[in-house]
Design a protein around this motif. Sequence first.
Motif, PDB file in Angstrom:
ATOM      1  N   PRO A   2       0.706  -1.075  -0.025  1.00 56.37           N
ATOM      2  CA  PRO A   2      -0.008  -0.076   0.072  1.00 56.37           C
ATOM      3  C   PRO A   2       0.827   1.343   0.097  1.00 56.37           C
ATOM      4  CG  PRO A   2      -0.911  -1.687   1.637  1.00 56.37           C
ATOM      5  CD  PRO A   2       0.504  -2.045   1.168  1.00 56.37           C
ATOM      6  N   VAL A   3       0.475   2.177  -0.814  1.00 61.15           N
ATOM      7  CA  VAL A   3       1.082   3.459  -0.640  1.00 61.15           C
ATOM      8  C   VAL A   3       1.260   4.163   0.665  1.00 61.15           C
ATOM      9  CG1 VAL A   3       1.193   5.878  -1.918  1.00 61.15           C
ATOM     10  CG2 VAL A   3       0.605   4.055  -3.211  1.00 61.15           C
ATOM     11  N   GLY A   4       2.554   4.401   1.025  1.00 64.22           N
ATOM     12  CA  GLY A   4       2.485   4.955   2.557  1.00 64.22           C
ATOM     13  C   GLY A   4       3.455   4.066   3.234  1.00 64.22           C
ATOM     14  N   LEU A   5       3.425   2.979   2.947  1.00 62.69           N
ATOM     15  CA  LEU A   5       4.308   2.022   3.753  1.00 62.69           C
ATOM     16  C   LEU A   5       5.702   2.239   3.158  1.00 62.69           C
ATOM     17  CD1 LEU A   5       2.295  -1.406   4.184  1.00 62.69           C
ATOM     18  CD2 LEU A   5       2.894   0.250   6.008  1.00 62.69           C
ATOM     19  N   ILE A   6       6.767   2.404   4.037  1.00 64.27           N
ATOM     20  CA  ILE A   6       7.979   2.734   3.668  1.00 64.27           C
ATOM     21  C   ILE A   6       8.785   1.427   3.031  1.00 64.27           C
ATOM     22  CG2 ILE A   6      10.319   3.711   4.344  1.00 64.27           C
ATOM     23  CD1 ILE A   6       8.640   5.641   6.259  1.00 64.27           C
ATOM     24  N   TYR A   7       8.828   0.577   3.953  1.00 63.08           N
ATOM     25  CA  TYR A   7       9.408  -0.763   3.786  1.00 63.08           C
ATOM     26  C   TYR A   7       8.735  -1.649   2.774  1.00 63.08           C
ATOM     27  CZ  TYR A   7      12.870   0.604   7.196  1.00 63.08           C
ATOM     28  OH  TYR A   7      13.797   1.297   7.900  1.00 63.08           O
ATOM     29  N   LYS A   8       9.433  -2.100   1.445  1.00 60.68           N
ATOM     30  CA  LYS A   8       8.686  -2.663   0.555  1.00 60.68           C
ATOM     31  C   LYS A   8       9.077  -4.317   0.978  1.00 60.68           C
ATOM     32  CE  LYS A   8       7.468   1.028  -1.149  1.00 60.68           C
ATOM     33  NZ  LYS A   8       6.047   1.643  -0.489  1.00 60.68           N
ATOM     34  N   PRO A   9       8.257  -5.389   0.600  1.00 59.91           N
ATOM     35  CA  PRO A   9       8.785  -6.580   1.016  1.00 59.91           C
ATOM     36  C   PRO A   9       9.637  -7.287   0.124  1.00 59.91           C
ATOM     37  CG  PRO A   9       6.823  -6.366  -0.379  1.00 59.91           C
ATOM     38  CD  PRO A   9       7.030  -4.918  -0.272  1.00 59.91           C
ATOM     39  N   GLU A  10      10.161  -8.221   0.602  1.00 55.56           N
ATOM     40  CA  GLU A  10      11.215  -9.137  -0.300  1.00 55.56           C
ATOM     41  C   GLU A  10      10.759  -9.726  -1.217  1.00 55.56           C
ATOM     42  OE1 GLU A  10      14.134 -10.960   3.519  1.00 55.56           O
ATOM     43  OE2 GLU A  10      12.719 -12.152   2.399  1.00 55.56           O
ATOM     44  N   MET A  11      11.612  -9.927  -2.341  1.00 60.47           N
ATOM     45  CA  MET A  11      11.215 -10.445  -3.771  1.00 60.47           C
ATOM     46  C   MET A  11      11.876 -11.720  -3.895  1.00 60.47           C
ATOM     47  SD  MET A  11      11.273  -9.356  -7.602  1.00 60.47           S
ATOM     48  CE  MET A  11      10.331  -7.693  -7.419  1.00 60.47           C
ATOM     49  N   GLY A  12      11.072 -12.921  -4.107  1.00 63.11           N
ATOM     50  CA  GLY A  12      12.189 -14.189  -4.224  1.00 63.11           C
ATOM     51  C   GLY A  12      12.925 -14.743  -2.918  1.00 63.11           C
ATOM     52  N   SER A  13      14.116 -14.812  -2.850  1.00 66.51           N
ATOM     53  CA  SER A  13      14.706 -15.236  -1.693  1.00 66.51           C
ATOM     54  C   SER A  13      15.120 -14.013  -0.582  1.00 66.51           C
ATOM     55  CB  SER A  13      15.973 -15.999  -2.167  1.00 66.51           C
ATOM     56  OG  SER A  13      16.872 -15.069  -2.598  1.00 66.51           O
ATOM     57  N   GLY A  14      14.759 -12.694  -1.323  1.00 63.74           N
ATOM     58  CA  GLY A  14      15.311 -11.588  -0.468  1.00 63.74           C
ATOM     59  C   GLY A  14      16.626 -11.107  -0.550  1.00 63.74           C
ATOM     60  N   HIS A  15      17.238 -11.723  -1.693  1.00 68.45           N
ATOM     61  CA  HIS A  15      18.737 -11.449  -2.006  1.00 68.45           C
ATOM     62  C   HIS A  15      18.865 -11.089  -3.326  1.00 68.45           C
ATOM     63  CE1 HIS A  15      20.469 -12.708   2.049  1.00 68.45           C
ATOM     64  NE2 HIS A  15      19.301 -13.298   1.845  1.00 68.45           N
ATOM     65  N   PHE A  16      19.918 -10.165  -3.822  1.00 66.71           N
ATOM     66  CA  PHE A  16      19.943  -9.765  -4.931  1.00 66.71           C
ATOM     67  C   PHE A  16      20.564 -10.961  -5.905  1.00 66.71           C
ATOM     68  CE2 PHE A  16      20.293  -5.525  -3.327  1.00 66.71           C
ATOM     69  CZ  PHE A  16      19.299  -5.081  -3.852  1.00 66.71           C
ATOM     70  N   PRO A  17      20.342 -10.817  -7.234  1.00 63.59           N
ATOM     71  CA  PRO A  17      21.025 -11.870  -8.371  1.00 63.59           C
ATOM     72  C   PRO A  17      22.353 -12.183  -8.121  1.00 63.59           C
ATOM     73  CG  PRO A  17      19.253 -10.444  -9.298  1.00 63.59           C
ATOM     74  CD  PRO A  17      19.724  -9.604  -8.170  1.00 63.59           C
ATOM     75  N   SER A  18      23.218 -11.038  -7.878  1.00 66.11           N
ATOM     76  CA  SER A  18      24.642 -11.252  -7.947  1.00 66.11           C
ATOM     77  C   SER A  18      25.120 -12.167  -6.922  1.00 66.11           C
ATOM     78  CB  SER A  18      25.153  -9.809  -7.456  1.00 66.11           C
ATOM     79  OG  SER A  18      24.719  -9.148  -6.398  1.00 66.11           O
ATOM     80  N   GLU A  19      24.284 -12.325  -5.846  1.00 64.60           N
ATOM     81  CA  GLU A  19      24.757 -13.333  -4.961  1.00 64.60           C
ATOM     82  C   GLU A  19      24.870 -14.925  -5.318  1.00 64.60           C
ATOM     83  OE1 GLU A  19      23.538 -13.207  -0.769  1.00 64.60           O
ATOM     84  OE2 GLU A  19      22.685 -10.990  -1.250  1.00 64.60           O
ATOM     85  N   GLY A  20      24.110 -15.192  -6.377  1.00 71.00           N
ATOM     86  CA  GLY A  20      24.152 -16.562  -7.001  1.00 71.00           C
ATOM     87  C   GLY A  20      23.400 -17.476  -6.492  1.00 71.00           C
ATOM     88  N   PHE A  21      23.950 -18.674  -6.910  1.00 73.81           N
ATOM     89  CA  PHE A  21      23.174 -20.048  -6.390  1.00 73.81           C
ATOM     90  C   PHE A  21      23.266 -20.177  -4.903  1.00 73.81           C
ATOM     91  CE2 PHE A  21      23.106 -24.697  -5.823  1.00 73.81           C
ATOM     92  CZ  PHE A  21      21.817 -24.904  -6.041  1.00 73.81           C
ATOM     93  N   GLY A  51      15.403 -11.059  -7.792  1.00 74.48           N
ATOM     94  CA  GLY A  51      14.925 -10.851  -6.580  1.00 74.48           C
ATOM     95  C   GLY A  51      15.590  -9.833  -5.821  1.00 74.48           C
ATOM     96  N   GLY A  52      15.494  -9.660  -4.464  1.00 77.46           N
ATOM     97  CA  GLY A  52      15.994  -8.544  -3.687  1.00 77.46           C
ATOM     98  C   GLY A  52      15.541  -8.247  -2.459  1.00 77.46           C
ATOM     99  N   PRO A  53      15.959  -7.609  -1.590  1.00 76.34           N
ATOM    100  CA  PRO A  53      15.743  -7.603   0.010  1.00 76.34           C
ATOM    101  C   PRO A  53      14.404  -6.649   0.042  1.00 76.34           C
ATOM    102  CG  PRO A  53      17.576  -6.283  -0.362  1.00 76.34           C
ATOM    103  CD  PRO A  53      17.439  -6.982  -1.647  1.00 76.34           C
ATOM    104  N   GLY A  54      13.942  -5.864  -0.772  1.00 79.57           N
ATOM    105  CA  GLY A  54      12.912  -4.965  -0.640  1.00 79.57           C
ATOM    106  C   GLY A  54      13.703  -3.629   0.169  1.00 79.57           C
ATOM    107  N   GLY A  55      12.950  -3.132   1.129  1.00 80.97           N
ATOM    108  CA  GLY A  55      13.417  -2.270   1.971  1.00 80.97           C
ATOM    109  C   GLY A  55      12.659  -0.663   1.469  1.00 80.97           C
ATOM    110  N   ILE A  56      13.568   0.473   1.851  1.00 81.53           N
ATOM    111  CA  ILE A  56      13.300   1.725   1.246  1.00 81.53           C
ATOM    112  C   ILE A  56      13.212   1.776  -0.270  1.00 81.53           C
ATOM    113  CG2 ILE A  56      13.454   4.268   1.664  1.00 81.53           C
ATOM    114  CD1 ILE A  56      14.248   3.336   4.519  1.00 81.53           C
ATOM    115  N   CYS A  57      12.195   1.691  -0.973  1.00 85.96           N
ATOM    116  CA  CYS A  57      12.650   1.870  -2.442  1.00 85.96           C
ATOM    117  C   CYS A  57      12.080   3.182  -2.953  1.00 85.96           C
ATOM    118  CB  CYS A  57      11.823   0.724  -3.063  1.00 85.96           C
ATOM    119  SG  CYS A  57      12.331  -0.985  -2.732  1.00 85.96           S
ATOM    120  N   GLY A  58      11.375   3.899  -2.194  1.00 90.02           N
ATOM    121  CA  GLY A  58      10.439   5.095  -2.789  1.00 90.02           C
ATOM    122  C   GLY A  58       9.176   4.459  -3.295  1.00 90.02           C
ATOM    123  N   TYR A  59       8.451   5.247  -3.950  1.00 85.71           N
ATOM    124  CA  TYR A  59       7.128   4.892  -4.450  1.00 85.71           C
ATOM    125  C   TYR A  59       7.425   5.034  -5.881  1.00 85.71           C
ATOM    126  CZ  TYR A  59       5.870   6.383   0.368  1.00 85.71           C
ATOM    127  OH  TYR A  59       5.900   6.189   1.738  1.00 85.71           O
TER     128      TYR A  59
END
Length: 382
Positions: free
Chosen positions: A298-317, A374-382
């Motif tokens: 919802p617009v207004g919530l600062i922290y965005k949820p995790e996507m996938g495993s919650g880690h960036f693609p660069s971290e690998g398998f 994927g990725g950790p989410g967090g403060i992404c802006g709107y």
Amino acid sequence: MTEEGLELEQQLNHLNKPFIKSIQNKDGRFYDCVHLYKQTALDHPNLLKHKIQMRPTSLPKGFSTSSGGSSHVKPSEIEQLEGKGCPIGTVPIKRITKEDLIRTRSLSNVHPLTVGSPGAHVSHFFLSVLFGRHLFTKTIGDFAYFGAQAVIVTNNPMLYSNTQSSETMISVSNGVPNELNSIDVGWTVNPTLYGDNKTRLYTRWTIDGYRNTGCYNTMCPGFVQTSSNITLDATFWPTSTYNGHQFGSKFSVFLDNSTRNWWFAVDDNLVGYWPGSIFTCLYSFASTIVWGGATRSPVGLIYKPEMGSGHFPSEGFRKASFFKQLQLIPLDEGYVFRDLRGTQEIEQVTDKPNCYGVGGITDFEDGKYSFYFGGPGGICGY
């Protein structure tokens, strides 16, 4: 009874059909074994005289009943009903409660893959002609597809609020935005839809970009259930762990080129189909295929949820989430699932790169065309 209460009762009476048998699963949900021809799908005005198809006329060559399990990726089990499931001639439909209806009123009618939609963020691979923006006017040509499949690793992404959701899907679509015909299949963590934070199966469809039509699962007429023991809110277990075992399931969606019905399967389970007669653009072919993830908050919530495993693609398998064995059914190459080719136009889309990402195509083990996302989410802006 209040006017609102009366409206809820009317909706429940419409959605919950008479049943032969009722099954309660381990988490307390009730599933009613409804006669094939009494299920909600057939309330659709285009399906009043529909003859149910129990199996595809033929299966595409390359349709695999394997989850892609290997030494690197183990099969993720999909929950099945206790015992032998529903009797022959019936299908399991989750019994809708007042609480379900009240929760789902807040579900957005905007497709989560719509870049720029308030509160929605995406990371995915996008395959189409002209990058899929204006395809309705195109004639059938080299960029028409009759299906897609992939092994999707299963995760349980963290949400910061029960009003958020995170999903990973394959999407097939055709049409301009206001007339978009779309089918999505995959897994999601969505407390608003399901009432918990488990990783669950889901489907979704529309014929007008979710302006007036379409819904999740069987919340409205459309999807014809044929499986007697797999439900559209089934849980996946176990899910992958960070730097530990990785689990996944193969998702397939494909057009029966005889009946024009779009079939959906998970591993070796044919779950059901969307009849071709409920679609306009998607009746003949899909012009766009997407593999990837999306989150909603919802617009207004600062922290965005995790996507996938919650880690960036660069971290690998073992750390990042991934799709494996991306395949599609191209026009004029036979009714065959084929690997992606380097000549096809593939666009990577990530609208909030500080929170989510998508990696390039990689040859992952025997997976051929695969990618991390994927990725950790967090403060992404709107």
